[in-house]
Every structure is written in structure tokens, then in C-alpha cells.
Design a protein around this motif. Structure first.
Motif, PDB file in Angstrom:
ATOM      1  N   ARG A 292       0.829  -1.205   0.000  1.00  0.00           N
ATOM      2  CA  ARG A 292       0.000   0.000   0.000  1.00  0.00           C
ATOM      3  C   ARG A 292       0.867   1.261   0.000  1.00  0.00           C
ATOM      4  N   GLN A 293       1.935   1.255   0.770  1.00  0.00           N
ATOM      5  CA  GLN A 293       2.828   2.408   0.784  1.00  0.00           C
ATOM      6  C   GLN A 293       3.449   2.637  -0.586  1.00  0.00           C
ATOM      7  N   LEU A 294       3.855   1.558  -1.245  1.00  0.00           N
ATOM      8  CA  LEU A 294       4.423   1.690  -2.580  1.00  0.00           C
ATOM      9  C   LEU A 294       3.391   2.238  -3.560  1.00  0.00           C
ATOM     10  N   THR A 295       2.135   1.798  -3.431  1.00  0.00           N
ATOM     11  CA  THR A 295       1.078   2.307  -4.309  1.00  0.00           C
ATOM     12  C   THR A 295       0.883   3.799  -4.116  1.00  0.00           C
ATOM     13  N   ILE A 296       0.837   4.261  -2.874  1.00  0.00           N
ATOM     14  CA  ILE A 296       0.681   5.694  -2.600  1.00  0.00           C
ATOM     15  C   ILE A 296       1.860   6.474  -3.168  1.00  0.00           C
ATOM     16  N   TYR A 297       3.064   5.958  -2.972  1.00  0.00           N
ATOM     17  CA  TYR A 297       4.257   6.647  -3.475  1.00  0.00           C
ATOM     18  C   TYR A 297       4.218   6.763  -4.998  1.00  0.00           C
ATOM     19  N   ARG A 298       3.859   5.673  -5.682  1.00  0.00           N
ATOM     20  CA  ARG A 298       3.852   5.699  -7.146  1.00  0.00           C
ATOM     21  C   ARG A 298       2.762   6.631  -7.683  1.00  0.00           C
ATOM     22  N   ILE A 299       1.642   6.700  -7.007  1.00  0.00           N
ATOM     23  CA  ILE A 299       0.580   7.604  -7.458  1.00  0.00           C
ATOM     24  C   ILE A 299       1.037   9.052  -7.335  1.00  0.00           C
ATOM     25  N   VAL A 300       1.652   9.402  -6.210  1.00  0.00           N
ATOM     26  CA  VAL A 300       2.173  10.759  -6.046  1.00  0.00           C
ATOM     27  C   VAL A 300       3.259  11.042  -7.089  1.00  0.00           C
ATOM     28  N   GLN A 301       4.134  10.082  -7.306  1.00  0.00           N
ATOM     29  CA  GLN A 301       5.207  10.263  -8.278  1.00  0.00           C
ATOM     30  C   GLN A 301       4.656  10.496  -9.680  1.00  0.00           C
ATOM     31  N   GLU A 302       3.672   9.698 -10.069  1.00  0.00           N
ATOM     32  CA  GLU A 302       3.102   9.830 -11.403  1.00  0.00           C
ATOM     33  C   GLU A 302       2.344  11.162 -11.535  1.00  0.00           C
ATOM     34  N   GLY A 303       1.615  11.551 -10.485  1.00  0.00           N
ATOM     35  CA  GLY A 303       0.894  12.821 -10.535  1.00  0.00           C
ATOM     36  C   GLY A 303       1.827  14.006 -10.683  1.00  0.00           C
ATOM     37  N   LEU A 304       2.953  13.991  -9.961  1.00  0.00           N
ATOM     38  CA  LEU A 304       3.912  15.084 -10.067  1.00  0.00           C
ATOM     39  C   LEU A 304       4.644  15.061 -11.405  1.00  0.00           C
ATOM     40  N   ALA A 327      -9.460   4.887   5.119  1.00  0.00           N
ATOM     41  CA  ALA A 327      -8.746   5.009   3.853  1.00  0.00           C
ATOM     42  C   ALA A 327      -7.747   6.156   3.929  1.00  0.00           C
ATOM     43  N   VAL A 328      -6.793   6.086   3.046  1.00  0.00           N
ATOM     44  CA  VAL A 328      -5.803   7.146   2.879  1.00  0.00           C
ATOM     45  C   VAL A 328      -6.136   7.876   1.580  1.00  0.00           C
ATOM     46  N   GLU A 329      -6.296   9.194   1.663  1.00  0.00           N
ATOM     47  CA  GLU A 329      -6.622   9.983   0.480  1.00  0.00           C
ATOM     48  C   GLU A 329      -5.407  10.774   0.035  1.00  0.00           C
ATOM     49  N   VAL A 330      -5.088  10.667  -1.250  1.00  0.00           N
ATOM     50  CA  VAL A 330      -3.988  11.401  -1.856  1.00  0.00           C
ATOM     51  C   VAL A 330      -4.586  12.358  -2.873  1.00  0.00           C
ATOM     52  N   ARG A 331      -4.265  13.650  -2.719  1.00  0.00           N
ATOM     53  CA  ARG A 331      -4.791  14.667  -3.635  1.00  0.00           C
ATOM     54  C   ARG A 331      -3.607  15.440  -4.213  1.00  0.00           C
ATOM     55  N   ILE A 332      -3.438  15.355  -5.545  1.00  0.00           N
ATOM     56  CA  ILE A 332      -2.374  16.067  -6.245  1.00  0.00           C
ATOM     57  C   ILE A 332      -3.020  17.069  -7.183  1.00  0.00           C
ATOM     58  N   THR A 333      -2.738  18.356  -6.976  1.00  0.00           N
ATOM     59  CA  THR A 333      -3.334  19.402  -7.803  1.00  0.00           C
ATOM     60  C   THR A 333      -2.223  20.306  -8.340  1.00  0.00           C
ATOM     61  N   ASP A 334      -2.491  20.916  -9.492  1.00  0.00           N
ATOM     62  CA  ASP A 334      -1.594  21.924 -10.039  1.00  0.00           C
ATOM     63  C   ASP A 334      -2.430  23.014 -10.703  1.00  0.00           C
ATOM     64  N   ASP A 335      -1.801  24.162 -10.923  1.00  0.00           N
ATOM     65  CA  ASP A 335      -2.496  25.285 -11.548  1.00  0.00           C
ATOM     66  C   ASP A 335      -1.973  25.554 -12.952  1.00  0.00           C
ATOM     67  N   GLY A 336      -1.573  24.479 -13.642  1.00  0.00           N
ATOM     68  CA  GLY A 336      -0.996  24.611 -14.973  1.00  0.00           C
ATOM     69  C   GLY A 336      -2.033  24.697 -16.075  1.00  0.00           C
ATOM     70  N   VAL A 364      -9.242   5.987  -8.229  1.00  0.00           N
ATOM     71  CA  VAL A 364      -8.501   7.166  -8.660  1.00  0.00           C
ATOM     72  C   VAL A 364      -9.414   7.996  -9.554  1.00  0.00           C
ATOM     73  N   GLU A 365      -9.557   9.274  -9.222  1.00  0.00           N
ATOM     74  CA  GLU A 365     -10.317  10.212 -10.044  1.00  0.00           C
ATOM     75  C   GLU A 365      -9.361  11.309 -10.514  1.00  0.00           C
ATOM     76  N   GLY A 373      -5.812  24.096 -14.435  1.00  0.00           N
ATOM     77  CA  GLY A 373      -5.053  23.138 -13.665  1.00  0.00           C
ATOM     78  C   GLY A 373      -5.615  21.731 -13.789  1.00  0.00           C
ATOM     79  N   PHE A 374      -4.996  20.819 -13.072  1.00  0.00           N
ATOM     80  CA  PHE A 374      -5.367  19.408 -13.122  1.00  0.00           C
ATOM     81  C   PHE A 374      -5.367  18.863 -11.696  1.00  0.00           C
ATOM     82  N   GLU A 375      -6.182  17.853 -11.471  1.00  0.00           N
ATOM     83  CA  GLU A 375      -6.321  17.288 -10.124  1.00  0.00           C
ATOM     84  C   GLU A 375      -6.414  15.775 -10.186  1.00  0.00           C
ATOM     85  N   VAL A 376      -5.719  15.117  -9.284  1.00  0.00           N
ATOM     86  CA  VAL A 376      -5.780  13.665  -9.135  1.00  0.00           C
ATOM     87  C   VAL A 376      -6.139  13.362  -7.686  1.00  0.00           C
TER      88      VAL A 376
END
Length: 388
Positions: A292-304, A327-336, A364-365, A373-376
Motif C-alpha cells: 500500500r505504501q508503494l502504491t501511494i508513493y507511485r501515485i504521487v510520483q506519477e501525478g507530479l 482510507a488514505v486519500e492522496v490529492r495532487i493538484t496543479d495550476d498549470g 482514482v479520479e 489546472g489538473f487534479e488527481v
């Protein structure tokens, strides 16, 4: 060797300015005081007062130019004939045009043109042909300004080329890493298929052997032999595929897989790549499996990675990691660029995120945000019993 010497030379700003001032001091030393009405010691002191500030002309360009220009106006007011040190005014105009914003360069050339007019009207030797004298002095002033403006434009162009080359190099490295990751993911899927197939065969054969071991010893023996052969085959294929995965790995063959604790290092790496990034963790961190930790890390990595690749040169990103009860929620946003970002159709980052999250019953949404911008948003169940 020459490159290091040039870099050292460029860092020594005061030394460089002193070297460029030296020919002017030499001209002062070789000039004659016969054409001037002031005493020799005053002649030397006045020239030094005009020349020595040039040592600081790039450190304090506006102040140095204002000082030498004011001193030249005072010289004109008290009727001291032109000196070799007055060339310092031209060097000040060049410095303003080359190193300062355009408005300061124009201000410098305007002051120089005013000085040319005053010098033409003030000194008797210019009255023989006053128009020609003014034209010649104006040509000199404007030529110096044009040279400084050209150097400024050239420097800006060189900087833009260097920045573009660095950006292309970073993008190329990212593409190579993404291609390697995609290839390793393909090999991992092959490995999964191999292991799943052979393990299924082993399970079936083991069940058959357990039923036949008391009634049909020969058939049980055949099943055990099949289990042995299948296991050896699976082990050989696993070693072959794992060997491919290990070849060329930057982290080495036995590097541990990253987890939530390594997100800080990932954030710093992305910031070093030029993307402004805000990282926030809320909730009480909880113990999770390595997968699960690896999954969270890879999602953040891919989003960035997507933010770096598609966000644009002025984009900023934010990562929010929230530990909930279930649950653990990961939210990656940018203003691009968001919806305006180009898509070449070759990326599989979002699909990979969804596949990783689905392994643990997560979702994953992803999509463009309102206003740009974009949001994951990814939600990963924290325990097996709360899988969606």
C-alpha cells in the motif's frame, strides 16, 4: 581547463572591472597636462576621481554612472577642459545598457547626449564647427549605447538557449525513466502471469496428490513429479525476468521499494527540477503494508510527473496526504494548463494509477479543474477488511 578558468574569471567581478579600467588609467598616465589650465596634481586627482569608481561599475552601475556624470557636469561648470577620465561616462552608459533594464539605458544615453551638447557649447575649441562637433559626440554616445543594448540582447538570447537546453535535457531524462518504468511494468506483468499460471498448476497437482496418496501411489508420485518440474520451471523463468528487471537499475538490485516515508525525498527532487510544490500531511499516520505504501508513493510520483510534463513553465503543484479512519486519500493538484495541455496519446500514467489502486480496492479520479489546472484524487483502503 579553459572552461574552469573562464568560470573563475567571470566570478571575479571586481577584478574584471579593474582590468578593464587599467587601459584608461594608462591613457591618463601618458596624457599631457599642457592643454589644461589646472595644476598637474589636480589633473591627476580629477582623472582618478573619474576612473576609480569604474571598479564598481557592474556592482553598483547606477550609482557609479550618476557619480561620474555629476563629476563631469561639475567639471564643465568650473571650465575644466575635457580629460581622458571623461571616457568613464561612456563606460557607464555601456554598463547601464548592457546590464540594466532598458529604461536605465535610455536614461544613461539621454544624460550622455546632454553632456555632449554642454561640452560642445562650453569649450572654445568646439566653436570652429559646432554642428560637426555635436554630431561626432552624439555618434559616439549613441554607438556606445547601441553596443551595450546589443550585448544585453545577446546575453538574454544565450540565457534562453541554455535554459531551453536544460529543460529539454530534464524532459529527455524523464522520458527515458518513464520508458524504463513502462518496460519494467510490462516485465512485471509477464512475471505475474508466469507465477500465477505455474502456481495454479502446482495447487491442482498438490490437491490431486493429496487425494491419491493413499489409494493410487503411482498417480500421487506423478503429481509430485509434476509439481517439482513446474516449480523448477517457474523458478527459472522468475530468475530470468528478475534479471532483466535488475539490469541497468539505478538503485541497484537490492534497493528497497519506496514508501510513504520517502515522499519527502520525492518532493525535494521535484522542487529541484523547478516545480514549486507544497506538501501537506493531515490525520494520524497509521501502519500500512509495504504494498500500500508503494502504491501511494507511485501515485504521487506519477501525478507530479504529469504536472512537470504538462503543467507548463509557470505551474505550481500541491500534494495533500490525508490519513482517514478507513482510507488514505492522496490529492495532487496543479495550476498549470489543465484541459489545454497537449496529449500525445502515448502516456499510460492515469491507467497505471487506477490499476495500482484497484489492487487494494481503491479508486482514482483525475481530470482538469475548474478555472485551470489538473487534479488527481486517489483513495486507498488502509486495511484489507475495508476494501471497496
Amino acid at each position: 581547463m579553459l572552461g574552469r578558468l573562464w568560470d573563475w574569471w567571470r566570478r571575479k567581478r571586481l577584478l574584471v572591472d579593474a582590468v578593464f579600467m587599467a587601459p584608461l588609467l594608462l591613457l591618463v598616465a601618458l596624457s599631457s597636462t599642457a592643454a589644461n589650465t589646472i595644476r598637474p596634481e589636480a589633473y591627476v586627482a580629477w582623472n582618478l576621481a573619474l576612473c576609480l569608481p569604474l571598479i564598481l561599475r557592474r556592482t553598483y552601475p547606477r550609482g557609479v554612472f550618476a557619480f561620474v556624470a555629476l563629476l563631469s557636469f561639475v567639471q564643465c561648470a568650473v571650465n575644466i577642459a575635457p580629460l581622458p577620465g571623461n571616457i568613464a561616462v561612456l563606460m557607464g552608459i555601456y554598463t547601464l545598457a548592457a546590464d540594466q533594464p532598458r529604461i536605465w539605458g535610455l536614461a544613461g544615453v539621454a544624460v550622455g547626449e546632454l553632456g555632449a551638447v554642454l561640452a560642445t557649447l562650453r569649450y572654445p575649441e568646439g566653436r570652429g564647427d559646432i554642428k560637426m562637433t555635436l554630431v561626432m559626440l552624439s555618434i559616439v554616445v549613441w554607438s556606445v549605447w547601441i553596443l551595450g543594448t546589443y550585448i544585453s540582447t545577446r546575453r538574454a538570447y544565450t540565457r534562453s538557449v541554455e535554459e531551453r537546453a536544460e529543460r529539454l535535457e530534464r524532459e529527455r531524462d524523464n522520458e527515458v525513466q518513464m520508458a524504463m518504468a513502462a518496460e519494467r511494468a510490462r516485465i512485471a506483468r509477464e512475471l505475474h502471469d508466469v507465477v500465477a499460471h505455474n502456481v495454479s498448476v502446482i495447487v491442482v497437482q498438490a490437491d490431486g496428490a493429496s487425494y491419491a496418496i493413499e489409494t493410487d501411489t503411482a498417480r500421487a508420485k506423478e503429481a509430485l513429479e509434476a509439481i517439482s518440474a513446474t516449480g523448477r520451471q517457474a523458478l527459472a523463468e522468475m530468475r530470468r525476468l528478475l534479471g532483466v528487471l535488475r539490469e541497468g537499475g539505478d538503485a541497484g538490485p537490492y534497493a528497497p521499494q519506496p514508501g510513504v516515508d520517502q515522499l519527502g525525498d520525492l518532493v525535494e527532487q521535484v522542487r529541484a527540477s523547478g516545480l514549486p510544490l507544497d506538501f501537506e500531511v493531515t490525520g494520524a499516520p497509521r501502519r500500512m503494508s509495504d504494498g500500500r505504501q508503494l502504491t501511494i508513493y507511485r501515485i504521487v510520483q506519477e501525478g507530479l510527473t504529469n504536472a512537470l510534463k504538462h503543467g507548463g513553465p509557470r505551474a505550481a503543484a500541491r500534494v495533500r496526504l490525508h490519513y482517514g479512519d478507513e482510507a488514505v486519500e492522496v490529492r495532487i493538484t496543479d495550476d498549470g494548463r489543465g484541459a489545454a495541455a497537449t496529449n500525445d496519446g502515448r502516456g499510460h500514467g492515469l491507467a497505471g494509477m487506477r490499476e495500482r489502486a484497484a489492487v487494494y480496492g481503491g479508486t482514482v479520479e483525475a481530470g482538469p479543474r475548474q478555472g485551470g489546472g489538473f487534479e488527481v484524487i486517489a483513495r486507498i483502503p488502509a486495511r484489507e477488511e475495508v476494501r471497496a
